[in-house]
Every structure is written in C-alpha cells, then in structure tokens.
Design an enzyme around this catalytic site. Structure first.
Site, short mmCIF file in Angstrom:
data_model
loop_
_atom_site.label_atom_id
_atom_site.label_comp_id
_atom_site.label_asym_id
_atom_site.label_seq_id
_atom_site.Cartn_x
_atom_site.Cartn_y
_atom_site.Cartn_z
N SER A 12 0.84 -1.19 0.00
CA SER A 12 0.00 0.00 0.00
C SER A 12 0.88 1.24 0.00
O SER A 12 1.61 1.50 0.96
CB SER A 12 -0.91 0.00 1.23
OG SER A 12 -1.61 1.21 1.32
N HIS A 37 -1.08 -1.05 -4.42
CA HIS A 37 -2.40 -0.70 -3.91
C HIS A 37 -2.43 0.80 -3.64
O HIS A 37 -1.59 1.33 -2.89
CB HIS A 37 -2.67 -1.48 -2.62
CG HIS A 37 -4.03 -1.30 -2.04
ND1 HIS A 37 -5.14 -1.98 -2.51
CD2 HIS A 37 -4.47 -0.53 -1.01
CE1 HIS A 37 -6.20 -1.64 -1.79
NE2 HIS A 37 -5.82 -0.75 -0.87
N MET A 41 -8.98 8.54 -0.84
CA MET A 41 -9.88 8.96 0.24
C MET A 41 -10.33 10.39 0.01
O MET A 41 -9.54 11.23 -0.41
CB MET A 41 -9.16 8.86 1.59
CG MET A 41 -8.56 7.51 1.88
SD MET A 41 -7.75 7.48 3.50
CE MET A 41 -6.86 5.93 3.40
N HIS A 70 -8.27 1.51 -4.61
CA HIS A 70 -9.33 1.31 -3.62
C HIS A 70 -9.94 2.67 -3.29
O HIS A 70 -9.29 3.52 -2.68
CB HIS A 70 -8.71 0.66 -2.38
CG HIS A 70 -9.64 0.53 -1.22
ND1 HIS A 70 -9.17 0.33 0.08
CD2 HIS A 70 -10.99 0.55 -1.12
CE1 HIS A 70 -10.20 0.25 0.90
NE2 HIS A 70 -11.32 0.39 0.20
N MET A 72 -12.20 4.94 -1.29
CA MET A 72 -12.95 5.18 -0.07
C MET A 72 -13.57 6.56 -0.20
O MET A 72 -13.13 7.54 0.42
CB MET A 72 -12.01 5.07 1.14
CG MET A 72 -11.57 3.64 1.41
SD MET A 72 -10.19 3.51 2.58
CE MET A 72 -8.82 3.57 1.43
N MET A 141 -12.19 -5.44 4.74
CA MET A 141 -11.35 -4.54 5.52
C MET A 141 -11.10 -5.14 6.90
O MET A 141 -12.03 -5.56 7.59
CB MET A 141 -12.01 -3.18 5.67
CG MET A 141 -12.15 -2.38 4.38
SD MET A 141 -10.55 -1.98 3.62
CE MET A 141 -9.76 -1.00 4.92
N ASP A 175 -7.21 -6.09 3.85
CA ASP A 175 -6.48 -4.82 3.91
C ASP A 175 -6.55 -4.27 5.33
O ASP A 175 -7.65 -3.97 5.81
CB ASP A 175 -7.10 -3.84 2.91
CG ASP A 175 -6.38 -2.49 2.88
OD1 ASP A 175 -5.40 -2.30 3.60
OD2 ASP A 175 -6.84 -1.62 2.11
#
Length: 234
Positions: A12, A37, A41, A70, A72, A141, A175
C-alpha cells in the site's frame, strides 16, 4: 481453506515515503508482474484525504506494476472514467457508498477495468453475495478504513471464510494491519490478495517480506508443499 486462486501481495503506497512516490513504488514493485495498492480517500466517506486520479496518472508512466485502486469515497461512480483514464486496472468501491451496485459494476467494466467491492468491518459480508458472480474481487477490511497503521482485526476472518466457502473462484483481498506476524491466519481463512503497508515499507528487506507472505498463501491457501513454495532470497 484451500483454493486455487493465485496469491498477490500488494504494497500500500499510503505507507511509503510520499515525497518519493515513484521511486518507492519501484523499490518494492519493479515488475509488470507486481501489484501496488492505491488508497483514494475523499475526507467524507472516511475522515482523511489522500490523492485522486491526477496522482495516479502521474505515477502510471513510472511504474510497470498493476494498479489496484481502492476508492474510499462517497460517490465512486463520479470517478470511474477518471481512474480508467489515469491508468487504474482494478477499481474497488465500498458497498456502503453506492445505492446502485449493479449499475456501478457495469460502469467499471465498460471502462475496461476489473471491479472489486469492499466492506467495512461493521458491514455484514452477505451484502456482497448478490454481486460475487459479477465482480473480480471482494475486499474485506481488517481495520476501519481511513488511516494506515491500525491494529489487525482478527475477527474479520469469519467474513473471509464465508466468502471463500461460497466463492472458491473469487479473488479475496484483505487490507489493514497485515504482515508476516499474522499472515498465516489470513491465508488459512482463504484470502489470496494481501494488502500490506507498514509491514512492507518498514521492513529491512521489503521484497523478502513480500515473499514470506506469498509463501504463506501458497502453503495454507493453495496447499503447496514447502519444497514447492516461492524461494526466499539467499
């Protein structure tokens, strides 16, 4: 839980030295066979801000790795085409962030990206079951989304086990708080895509750390004998 899905270890980038994003990415993932990754956000769906499509686009020419993005964010459908244009290859959204998951899945696939759906710790895993036939990945998660460096929630493995039992051919990602110390628990539950931030970037040998975790998935997830595991660096 033994399955046939190939392991992938995804560092990540949120945990790297962000002043040297491209160099850090290539330090741990120098090959087209590697995966990185990227956590997006928005400060609304989660209480933190990171980066968006412009940063992903800037990094793309400097990295040969597979980009697993990813999101969010509160309105993931707004960012599908931007992420596709930026070079994202997997677009994972949160089931809690959309009111029309089937339409969003189609939108992502139409943009020529693979599609994943994530669930927060407080969301029941069966909310994913209606969509597993149409997605490429389910993300469980193992921390509350929004910040790196949190403690791993071992009780989330029940979700992984339920998904693996129901979906033997699905890639299952975990994750949050994962490293060599707890990878065996994750691998035994049936996860095969492992996101690891601090444990990789703070390791003395990040590539060796990644290989250790890959070997665990090969052994406990794929049922391989020790002699057949990916070799560690001498």
């Amino acid at each position: 839980m033994v399955h046939g899905r190939a392991p992938a270890i995804l560092p990540s980038l949120l945990a790297c030295d962000l002043a040297n994003l491209a160099a850090e990415s290539n330090r741990v993932c120098p090959s087209k066979d590697d995966y990185v990754h990227l956590d997006v956000m928005d400060g609304h769906f989660v209480p933190n801000l990171t980066w968006g499509a412009p940063v992903v686009k800037c990094l793309r020419p400097h990295s040969p790795a597979f980009f697993d993005v990813h999101l969010m964010v509160s309105k993931p459908e707004q960012w599908v085409q931007d992420m596709a244009d930026a070079g994202a290859q997997m677009f994972t959204f949160h089931i809690e962030a959309t009111t029309d998951a089937p339409a969003l899945i189609k939108q992502i696939k139409a943009a020529n990206m693979k599609c994943g759906i994530a669930v927060k710790p407080g969301t029941a895993v069966d909310t994913l079951f209606p969509y597993t036939a149409d997605i490429d990945l389910a993300l469980v998660m193992t921390v509350e989304p929004g910040f790196g460096g949190q403690k791993f929630m071992g009780d989330m493995m029940a979700k992984v086990e339920a998904l693996r039992a129901r979906c033997p051919e699905l890639d299952i990602q975990v994750d949050g708080g994962i490293g060599p110390d707890n990878i065996d628990v994750v691998a035994k539950a049936g996860a095969n895509w492992i996101v690891a931030g601090s444990s990789v970037f703070k390791a003395a040998d990040p590539r060796n750390c990644m290989t250790l975790m890959k070997r665990s998935v090969e052994k406990h997830g794929n049922g391989k004998a020790d002699a057949d595991l990916t070799p560690l660096k001498e």
